[in-house]
Enzyme design. Structure first.
Site, PDB file in Angstrom:
ATOM      1  CE  LYS A 120      -6.830  -1.264  -0.339  1.00 32.97           C
ATOM      2  NZ  LYS A 120      -6.856  -2.738  -0.335  1.00 32.97           N
ATOM      3  CG  ASP A 174      -2.113  -0.805   1.177  1.00 37.02           C
ATOM      4  OD1 ASP A 174      -2.270  -1.503   0.165  1.00 37.02           O
ATOM      5  OD2 ASP A 174      -2.920  -0.763   2.118  1.00 37.02           O
TER       6      ASP A 174
END
Lengths: 230, 305
Positions: free
Chosen positions: B92, B35
């Site tokens: 996402k 991430d």
């Protein structure tokens, strides 16, 4: 290294990252004994090496951190047959475009390869590619964020090109002596012919080595086979 | 060696096939996906050896602290990260938010994570992923959930874990659950597989395929709570084919070193000496949360159906 020419060649798959399992399965289907290779001592025991698909930046960094880069370069320089698919093609190239400035490769193939040449993942595609040395119907080629070969040196044989579409004519399979590389992933299709071509190349290199040894010429390392550059 | 000449071809090329989507995930195996919230973090991840980065506005640990509705990231921010690195970039979308997915595909992201870490946009339906050219990864807590996502078109599965906690216990539970589900199918006969499909609430054909292969038809990664090299290696030993690390890297004391250490532990997951070596001198890990103290509404793993 095994010396008996009749026994199946032992072919390693560089297992730092990538689709190792698929290459191991394809090599076994092509009649080789296949095993993962992560360490210098494991590299020393194989007759040939496959560098799998994966992320070339990751493989290069792991190879450097774990002391594999120099042994890999020495092995390829010394005549170890090697086949690279996709990221493996990048790893075998002498020169790479569109890579981070510090990206290292094993080298050995006198080619310039462009990374992610076809575009991003939405541009990844399947197509049929005719390959020199692979008899029968064209190979079903799977290109995933694939590189292509932008330039080839004088000793490099072009084995296949893209046909049709925006990338028509781009070089996607090459051979130079004991080194073979493809932009695409034959390990993903269940068609073992590209791997069979490489296993045959490894067998011939082993036979050359045994012949040289019998002549008292020492190890066969560094001796080009017919059609290759010394 | 004498090279044979090939036969001619007239097969057209095609994009967005299952083989191309699933094959992309095969290339990520044995790797770590990190991430990142800025182009600078993306560069650090690439330099550390990440196989891909997940571009998002807030890491899960910050989403937990700050609360509110968590959505798809700003397109400018995603483009900035795409421009900064040469490795694949994932992003996402909210569960069920098919327009966020359309936007992400238009931006050129390489993989979409339909993620429970964001606030769900639909309480009954997931995105019909098979209609997209870009591939999707989805979370799962057990085999049935994994197979439902695959039947919708997911080309990669990750165990959900409990994101943003730095606590690996839920990732362990979900990996063990998926693996046990696969093993159990292998012990059933043809008749029993019909009942198994009903119990798993999954398509019969997929259930039969998993029973025959002894594995999912797509790559299985792990996610949610991985904070140390040993966490990553344990997940690999439990059968994960790669690792997502969210808050664990950039919420720790020395992100570059921790990122590189987790990459190395993932490759040498079965070699304790390497894991010991890379685990030294990493500085402070992210502060963890005990999952059992989280209120039910803050359990991300229960989002998705």
């Amino acid at each position: 290294m095994s010396t008996a020419v009749s026994s199946p060649p032992v072919i390693g798959v560089l297992a730092l990252q990538g689709d190792v399992r698929e290459h191991v399965a394809a090599l076994r289907a092509a009649g080789a004994e296949a095993r993962p290779v992560r360490r210098p001592e494991e590299l020393a025991e194989v007759d040939g090496l496959v560098i799998p698909g994966g992320e070339s930046t990751t493989m290069a960094k792991l190879a450097a951190r774990f002391g594999m880069l120099e042994p890999l370069r020495a092995a390829v320089r010394g005549g170890l047959p090697a086949y690279g698919s996709c990221a493996g093609m990048i790893m075998l190239a002498d020169s790479v475009l569109d890579a981070p400035a510090d990206q290292e490769t094993i080298g050995g193939l006198d080619v310039t390869v462009r990374r992610n040449a076809f575009g991003r993942q939405v541009d990844s595609f399947e197509s049929a590619v005719r390959l020199v040395g692979v008899p029968g119907p064209p190979v079903h080629a799977v290109f995933i964020r694939a590189p292509w070969v932008e330039e080839v040196g004088p000793g490099v044989e072009v084995l296949g090109r893209v046909e049709g579409g925006p990338a028509d004519g781009k070089i996607v399979a090459v051979r130079q002596g004991r080194l073979v590389a493809t932009s695409f992933h034959p390990e993903l299709t269940g068609d073992p012919r590209v791997h069979a071509l490489f296993v045959e190349l490894v067998r011939e290199a082993m036979a050359d080595g045994a012949r040289d040894h019998a002549r008292g010429g020492g190890a066969g390392a560094g001796v080009g086979d017919e059609g290759g550059q010394p | 060696m004498t090279l044979a000449q090939p036969e001619p071809t007239d097969v057209p090329s095609t994009t967005g096939t299952d083989r191309v989507k699933r094959g992309m995930a095969e290339q990520l195996k044995g790797g770590v996906i990190m991430d990142v919230v800025t182009p600078e973090q993306a560069k650090i991840a690439e330099d550390a050896g990440a196989v891909a980065v997940m571009a998002l506005e807030r890491v899960p640990a910050d989403i937990r602290v700050q609360g509110g509705i968590a959505r798809m990231s700003d397109p400018d921010m995603i483009e900035g990260i795409i421009g900064a690195v040469s490795i694949p970039v994932m992003a996402k979308a909210r569960i069920g938010h098919f327009v966020e997915a359309q936007v992400l595909q238009a931006l050129g992201v390489d993989y979409i994570d339909e993620s429970e870490v964001l606030t769900p946009a639909d309480e009954a339906h997931h995105i019909v992923k098979s209609t997209f050219t870009v591939p999707f990864v989805c979370g799962a807590t057990d085999l049935g959930e994994a197979l439902r996502r695959i039947s919708e078109g997911a080309a990669m599965i990750r165990s959900k874990g409990e994101a943003g906690t730095g606590n690996v216990v839920e990732a362990t539970r979900h990996m063990r659950s998926i693996r046990a589900g696969i093993k159990r199918l292998g012990t059933l006969d043809e008749t029993e597989l019909f009942v198994a499909a009903k119990e798993l609430r999954a398509p019969y054909d997929l259930v039969v395929e998993v029973a025959r292969r002894g594995a999912l038809p797509v790559v299985l990664f792990t996610a949610g709570g991985i904070a140390t090299p040993a966490d990553a290696a344990m997940m690999m030993q439990l059968g994960a084919q790669g690792v997502f690390v969210g808050s664990g890297i950039f919420k720790s004391g020395d992100p570059a070193q921790r990122a590189a250490a987790i990459v190395q532990a993932t490759t040498f997951y079965d070699d304790p000496e390497v894991i010991a070596k890379v685990s030294r001198g990493l500085g402070e890990p992210m502060v963890g949360i005990n999952v059992s103290t989280l209120p039910e509404s803050e359990h991300y793993a229960t989002r998705g159906w």
